[in-house]
Motif scaffolding. Structure first.
Motif, short mmCIF file in Angstrom:
data_model
loop_
_atom_site.label_atom_id
_atom_site.label_comp_id
_atom_site.label_asym_id
_atom_site.label_seq_id
_atom_site.Cartn_x
_atom_site.Cartn_y
_atom_site.Cartn_z
N GLU A 170 0.84 -1.20 0.00
CA GLU A 170 0.00 0.00 0.00
C GLU A 170 0.87 1.24 0.00
OE1 GLU A 170 -1.55 3.42 1.99
OE2 GLU A 170 -0.86 1.84 3.36
N ARG A 171 1.99 1.19 0.72
CA ARG A 171 2.93 2.32 0.74
C ARG A 171 3.57 2.54 -0.62
NH1 ARG A 171 7.31 0.91 4.28
NH2 ARG A 171 7.89 3.10 4.47
N ARG A 172 3.57 1.52 -1.49
CA ARG A 172 4.13 1.64 -2.84
C ARG A 172 3.06 1.96 -3.88
NH1 ARG A 172 9.05 2.70 -1.33
NH2 ARG A 172 9.59 1.35 0.43
N GLY A 173 1.82 2.16 -3.42
CA GLY A 173 0.76 2.55 -4.33
C GLY A 173 0.15 1.42 -5.13
N LEU A 174 0.41 0.17 -4.73
CA LEU A 174 -0.13 -0.96 -5.48
C LEU A 174 -1.55 -1.30 -5.07
CD1 LEU A 174 2.98 -3.34 -5.62
CD2 LEU A 174 2.15 -1.76 -7.36
N THR A 176 -4.94 0.42 -2.43
CA THR A 176 -5.36 1.57 -1.63
C THR A 176 -5.29 1.22 -0.14
OG1 THR A 176 -7.69 0.93 -1.60
CG2 THR A 176 -6.94 2.26 -3.48
N ARG A 177 -5.37 2.24 0.68
CA ARG A 177 -5.33 2.01 2.13
C ARG A 177 -6.51 1.15 2.57
NH1 ARG A 177 -2.84 3.34 6.56
NH2 ARG A 177 -3.93 3.70 8.52
N TYR A 269 10.04 -2.96 1.05
CA TYR A 269 9.11 -2.80 -0.07
C TYR A 269 8.02 -3.86 -0.04
CZ TYR A 269 12.49 0.40 -2.19
OH TYR A 269 13.34 1.46 -2.43
#
Length: 287
Positions: A170-174, A176-177, A269
């Motif tokens: 989620e932190r890599r934008g793959l 959503t939260r 990651y």
């Protein structure tokens, strides 16, 4: 003519045990940070300190790439010995080491040829490229030949993995939260692959046994492999990894198969509890 020298970064993990002790490779270290705590990554040592950084960090550790200045120091030291350097680094889509190496190479134009290669992979995949480059250089290959060998291998490398904690991706934008929160609550395991150096979600499964089966299904599609590596996020071989390795030996009995760590910086990651496969297809047998 001086021998080509090889540079990589500390995300690398080698298939050959003790490779760094018997071959000359310059390693530019990643730095793991959590608050005021900092730790330079060393591919020789999957340290307990790195594991503790994940266990104790409130939030998530960050992995900083080697700076242009640090890389320029490495190039400068090697330029005293050779005028040919090949720098092979982790996927440029995951961290800016490739860009930093390119910046660091500029002051050496005209006096030392430095070729920077985006491996489009990580960890054990990067290690296979570096090992091939080092061995070619030791056998007398010039810079152009070393680059040709490495670039020829990049499209033949494949990676698939599943992660246990969606918060990392989620932190890599793959995702959503909200997807990460719901997926973690339901025990969903995303199945990822790398395409042209980018992490791409393929599908989701609901159990680790099913995720393992998906990995084995993926590998079974290959007819001729040069190398297989079981990618694991923890330093010691888990029972799950050993089982995968044994089943891979049934699928590809003549292919060298190794266990390789994801490494602390790449674990920032994917998450430390990640399992995957790196496959190198034999030349002339593209999947």
């Amino acid at each position: 003519m001086n021998r080509v020298r090889i540079v990589t970064d500390s995300t690398v993990r080698f298939a050959t045990p003790g490779f760094l002790d018997s071959h000359s490779v310059a390693i530019a270290p990643m730095t793991l940070r959590c608050g005021y705590a900092a730790l330079e990554e060393d591919p020789r040592d999957e340290t307990l300190a790195a594991q503790a950084l994940f266990d104790e960090c409130q939030g998530f550790p960050l992995a900083e790439p080697p700076s242009p200045e640090r890389l320029a120091e490495t190039f400068g030291r090697l330029a005293l010995e050779t005028d040919q350097i090949v720098a092979i680094h982790a996927s440029a889509h995951l961290n800016p080491t490739v860009a930093n190496a390119t910046t660091a190479s500029q002051p050496f134009l005209g006096r030392c040829a430095i070729h920077v290669i985006d491996s489009q992979t990580i960890s054990g995949g990067l290690g296979l490229l570096v090992e091939a480059a080092v061995r070619a250089a030791e056998n007398g290959a010039d810079l152009d030949e070393v680059v040709r060998i490495v670039r020829g291998m990049v499209p033949r490398l494949y990676l698939v993995a599943f992660v246990a904690d969606l918060t990392y991706i989620e932190r890599r934008g793959l995702v959503t939260r909200s997807q990460a929160l719901l997926g973690n609550m339901l025990g969903v395991l995303p199945f990822l692959t790398m395409e042209d150096g980018k992490l791409v979600p393929m599908e989701k499964v609901r159990s680790r046994p099913r995720a393992v089966e998906k990995i084995l299904e993926f590998v079974s599609e290959f007819s001729d492999l040069e190398h297989l590596a079981v990618l694991q996020g923890i330093p010691d071989a888990s029972e799950e990894s050993r089982q995968i390795l044994e089943r891979l030996r049934t699928l590809h009995p003549t292919t060298p198969i190794t266990l390789t760590g994801l490494g602390p910086s790449m674990a920032t990651y994917f998450g430390p509890n990640t399992t995957g496969i790196i496959a190198l297809e034999r030349e002339g047998n593209r999947k």
